[in-house]
Design an enzyme around this catalytic site. Structure first.
Site, mmCIF file in Angstrom:
data_model
loop_
_atom_site.group_PDB
_atom_site.id
_atom_site.type_symbol
_atom_site.label_atom_id
_atom_site.label_comp_id
_atom_site.label_asym_id
_atom_site.label_seq_id
_atom_site.Cartn_x
_atom_site.Cartn_y
_atom_site.Cartn_z
ATOM 1 N N GLU A 188 0.881 -1.178 0.000
ATOM 2 C CA GLU A 188 0.000 0.000 0.000
ATOM 3 C C GLU A 188 0.910 1.217 0.000
ATOM 4 O O GLU A 188 1.566 1.502 1.001
ATOM 5 C CB GLU A 188 -0.904 0.006 1.247
ATOM 6 C CG GLU A 188 -1.907 -1.123 1.302
ATOM 7 C CD GLU A 188 -3.002 -1.003 0.261
ATOM 8 O OE1 GLU A 188 -3.219 0.102 -0.259
ATOM 9 O OE2 GLU A 188 -3.627 -2.032 -0.041
HETATM 10 P P1 NAD Z 1 8.820 4.954 4.145
HETATM 11 O O1 NAD Z 1 8.660 4.107 2.953
HETATM 12 O O2 NAD Z 1 10.008 5.825 4.249
HETATM 13 O O3 NAD Z 1 8.866 4.030 5.472
HETATM 14 C C1 NAD Z 1 7.841 3.122 5.775
HETATM 15 C C2 NAD Z 1 8.397 2.016 6.656
HETATM 16 O O4 NAD Z 1 9.356 1.260 5.924
HETATM 17 C C3 NAD Z 1 9.109 2.495 7.901
HETATM 18 O O5 NAD Z 1 8.747 1.653 8.970
HETATM 19 C C4 NAD Z 1 10.585 2.337 7.542
HETATM 20 O O6 NAD Z 1 11.424 2.133 8.661
HETATM 21 C C5 NAD Z 1 10.541 1.093 6.692
HETATM 22 N N1 NAD Z 1 11.658 0.934 5.753
HETATM 23 C C6 NAD Z 1 12.428 1.898 5.192
HETATM 24 N N2 NAD Z 1 13.331 1.334 4.342
HETATM 25 C C7 NAD Z 1 13.117 0.000 4.376
HETATM 26 C C8 NAD Z 1 13.698 -1.106 3.702
HETATM 27 N N3 NAD Z 1 14.707 -0.951 2.830
HETATM 28 N N4 NAD Z 1 13.221 -2.342 3.965
HETATM 29 C C9 NAD Z 1 12.198 -2.513 4.829
HETATM 30 N N5 NAD Z 1 11.609 -1.505 5.496
HETATM 31 C C10 NAD Z 1 12.058 -0.253 5.267
HETATM 32 O O7 NAD Z 1 7.469 5.770 4.282
HETATM 33 P P2 NAD Z 1 7.122 6.921 5.336
HETATM 34 O O8 NAD Z 1 7.893 8.144 4.951
HETATM 35 O O9 NAD Z 1 7.260 6.381 6.710
HETATM 36 O O10 NAD Z 1 5.546 7.155 5.064
HETATM 37 C C11 NAD Z 1 5.035 8.008 4.115
HETATM 38 C C12 NAD Z 1 4.604 7.256 2.867
HETATM 39 O O11 NAD Z 1 3.673 6.215 3.203
HETATM 40 C C13 NAD Z 1 3.855 8.142 1.875
HETATM 41 O O12 NAD Z 1 4.340 7.913 0.576
HETATM 42 C C14 NAD Z 1 2.411 7.679 1.999
HETATM 43 O O13 NAD Z 1 1.639 7.913 0.852
HETATM 44 C C15 NAD Z 1 2.583 6.234 2.291
HETATM 45 N N6 NAD Z 1 1.375 5.653 2.912
HETATM 46 C C16 NAD Z 1 0.589 4.804 2.180
HETATM 47 C C17 NAD Z 1 -0.572 4.286 2.727
HETATM 48 C C18 NAD Z 1 -1.474 3.353 1.941
HETATM 49 O O14 NAD Z 1 -2.287 2.667 2.546
HETATM 50 N N7 NAD Z 1 -1.387 3.312 0.617
HETATM 51 C C19 NAD Z 1 -0.927 4.625 4.049
HETATM 52 C C20 NAD Z 1 -0.108 5.493 4.750
HETATM 53 C C21 NAD Z 1 1.050 6.011 4.173
#
Ligand code: NAD
Length: 522
Positions: free
Chosen positions: A249
């Site tokens: 997502e």
């Molecule tokens: P992000 O992708 O930076 O991080 C999300 C999670 O992934 C964190 O827990 C982070 O520690 C982890 N992570 C980072 N690198 C990783 C890797 N290489 N392997 C595994 N895990 C890793 O996102 P963010 O900045 O925390 O959140 C914002 C984003 O989330 C926005 O783009 C937003 O649109 C999206 N989002 C989507 C939904 C949905 O349901 N579609 C809901 C909420 C937020």
């Protein structure tokens, strides 16, 4: 909550010698606490414990699991103020924004604990063809033993709950890896599950950043990821290498299309809430608006007034005194600022807001006009409290611009003509369309939430599929009649085998010539 107590409360697995992640309140910069950055070793040890606990969790069935889940619901309600308080400290949300996450949690638990027995019931299937006539067919839903759930910082309680409840109710154990930016709310919820209600040790809370997240992907049988498209790509690649399923997502750039026959009062209120809720830090928030020319001025003036009247700040316990809170991270506030600056440099105008506050990580709720698709604010995910509004000539232009994006999470269409709303919905390239509303599709557990294009892979919710995605389908074939042997088993006996071949032809062919095995006409 003090920094010291929270540090102890979230320790999971071996953390000696590991670095600590410091969390500060985005509203005022005060230290919230520190958590250990658990590396691969911490993840592996938690995974081992969960795998040991899983068989019994699966064996107690959905009714047994629902009892624990309902105890958890009671605990959430009894600890509501504490949970919202922690959420506020680490996100800087307004009390009202944060309290909606409690509502989501309550709804999710009631829905999945109430429907798990039905969703997971053995499925009886009719056989097909002569070979299946003596067979009884069933499909069992067997959970993945260990599911990894990696979530972002915008919904510290709602994020893990959205899929976590369904996975646990399916009988899986869950390795949760909340964002390192907001680790405390889910740490407290996990502590409540394990210590206060004494539920089985079927979930673990992993604190840490990208390294810990990657270690989770390396340990689990299935990964559910919510976050940015950039990270989603990495997770999909690793899941592909390990040959485990992943459900993603991801980000969004949701358009709102307002047509001339829409209720402009309602549409402008929806835009103000849909663009600003959680300071715009919602994947499905209204990121850009297209308004038909005849109602453009009225819409812009009403939205501007409503947005300008929003109260910003982090309000104290239960007061509901502000509407819009802070931005979670300095990096996110920089993105919002860069989008606004870029728009202004290219000729856009700010009607209200437009800058960050002097203290705290707040960005003023902002309305931008005179925008176009050369600007970042109309193309890239802003994830902040901005509403860029563009005038369009007709619905065709609105749809064409709405689809001019690599994202396809959700959209909204505003018109008083139902057929027109359906016609446009079928042209919009997004996983959900809200007609005369915003964001509501995500809160409906009985319909799927699926990001199209670069907004995701797979889907969540949608009734039974929202739970069955955490299960493997196990097909079970049993015998209706006790036969000594099957017709196709060894040894092949010429007479019997020829008769069988004739039967295949007789029953399977679509015309008499082939049924009777006649040679084709030359
Ligand atoms: P992000 O992708 O930076 O991080 C999300 C999670 O992934 C964190 O827990 C982070 O520690 C982890 N992570 C980072 N690198 C990783 C890797 N290489 N392997 C595994 N895990 C890793 O996102 P963010 O900045 O925390 O959140 C914002 C984003 O989330 C926005 O783009 C937003 O649109 C999206 N989002 C989507 C939904 C949905 O349901 N579609 C809901 C909420 C937020």
């Amino acid at each position: 909550m003090t920094a010291e107590t929270t540090e102890q409360a979230v320790s999971t697995g071996p953390s000696e010698g590991r670095s600590r992640i410091e969390v500060r309140c985005p509203a005022d910069g005060r230290l919230v606490g520190r958590v250990p950055d658990l590396g691969a070793a911490g993840v592996a040890s938690a995974a081992k414990q969960l795998r040991e606990a899983q068989p019994e969790w699966e064996a107690i069935g959905p009714t047994g699991r629902a009892k624990h889940m309902r105890n958890f619901l009671d605990w959430i309600l009894d600890n509501e103020a504490n949970l919202i308080g922690i959420m506020q400290e680490e996100t800087g949300k307004s009390w009202g924004d944060a309290s909606l996450e409690i509502a989501m949690a309550v709804d999710l638990i009631n829905y999945y604990s109430g429907h798990a027995a039905e969703f997971l019931a053995d499925r009886k299937v009719r056989s097909w063809g002569a070979a299946g006539m003596t067979k009884r067919l069933r499909v069992f839903a067997r959970p993945y033993q260990l599911v990894g759930m990696i979530t972002p910082w915008n919904g510290p309680l709602g994020g893990p709950m959205l899929d976590g409840v369904a996975a646990l109710m399916a009988g899986a154990t869950v390795l949760f890896k909340p964002s390192e930016v907001t680790p405390f709310t889910w740490a407290e919820a996990s502590r409540g599950w394990l210590e206060d209600i004494g539920a089985p040790p079927v979930l673990a809370n992993i604190t840490g950043g990208a390294e810990a997240g990657a270690a989770v992907v390396d340990e689990v049988d299935m990964v559910m990821f919510t976050g940015s498209t950039r990270t989603g790509r990495k997770i999909a690649a690793r899941a592909g290498e390990r040959l485990i399923p992943c459900s993603l997502e991801l980000g969004g750039k949701d358009p709102m299309i307002v047509l001339a026959d829409a209720d402009i009062d309602r549409a402008s209120s929806a835009a103000a809430w849909g663009g600003m809720w959680n300071s715009g830090q919602i994947c499905i928030s209204v990121e850009r608006v297209y308004v038909e020319a005849p109602v453009y001025d009225e819409f812009v003036s009403k939205v501007t007034e409503k947005v300008a009247n929003l109260r910003q700040g982090m309000d104290p316990d239960g007061s509901f005194a502000t509407d819009v809170g802070a931005m979670c991270t300095p990096a996110q506030i920089d993105i919002v600022k860069s989008h606004v600056d870029d728009a202004l440099a290219k000729g856009a105008r700010v009607l209200t807001g437009g800058k960050r506050a002097e203290t705290g990580q707040f960005f003023e709720p902002t309305v931008l006009v005179d925008v176009d698709h050369s600007m970042l604010c109309m193309r890239d995910e802003t994830f902040g409290p901005t509403l860029p509004i563009m005038k369009v000539g007709d619905e065709r232009e609105a749809v064409q611009l709405a689809n001019d994006t690599p994202y396809g999470l959700s959209a909204s269409v505003w018109t008083s003509d139902r057929r027109r709303a359906d016609r446009i919905s079928r042209q919009v390239e997004a996983g959900a369309v809200n007609q005369n509303n915003v964001m509501m599709s995500t809160f409906q557990m009985t319909i799927p939430m699926s990001g199209w294009k670069q907004s995701g892979v797979g889907s969540r919710s949608g009734g039974a599929p929202g739970m069955l995605k955490f299960c493997r389908q196990q097909s079970v074939v049993s015998e209706r009649i006790k036969l000594k042997s099957e017709a196709h088993w060894y040894p092949y006996v010429p007479k019997k085998s020829r008769f069988q071949a004739k039967m295949v032809r007789f029953l399977g062919a679509h015309d008499w010539r082939r049924r009777l095995g006649r040679a084709p006409k030359r």
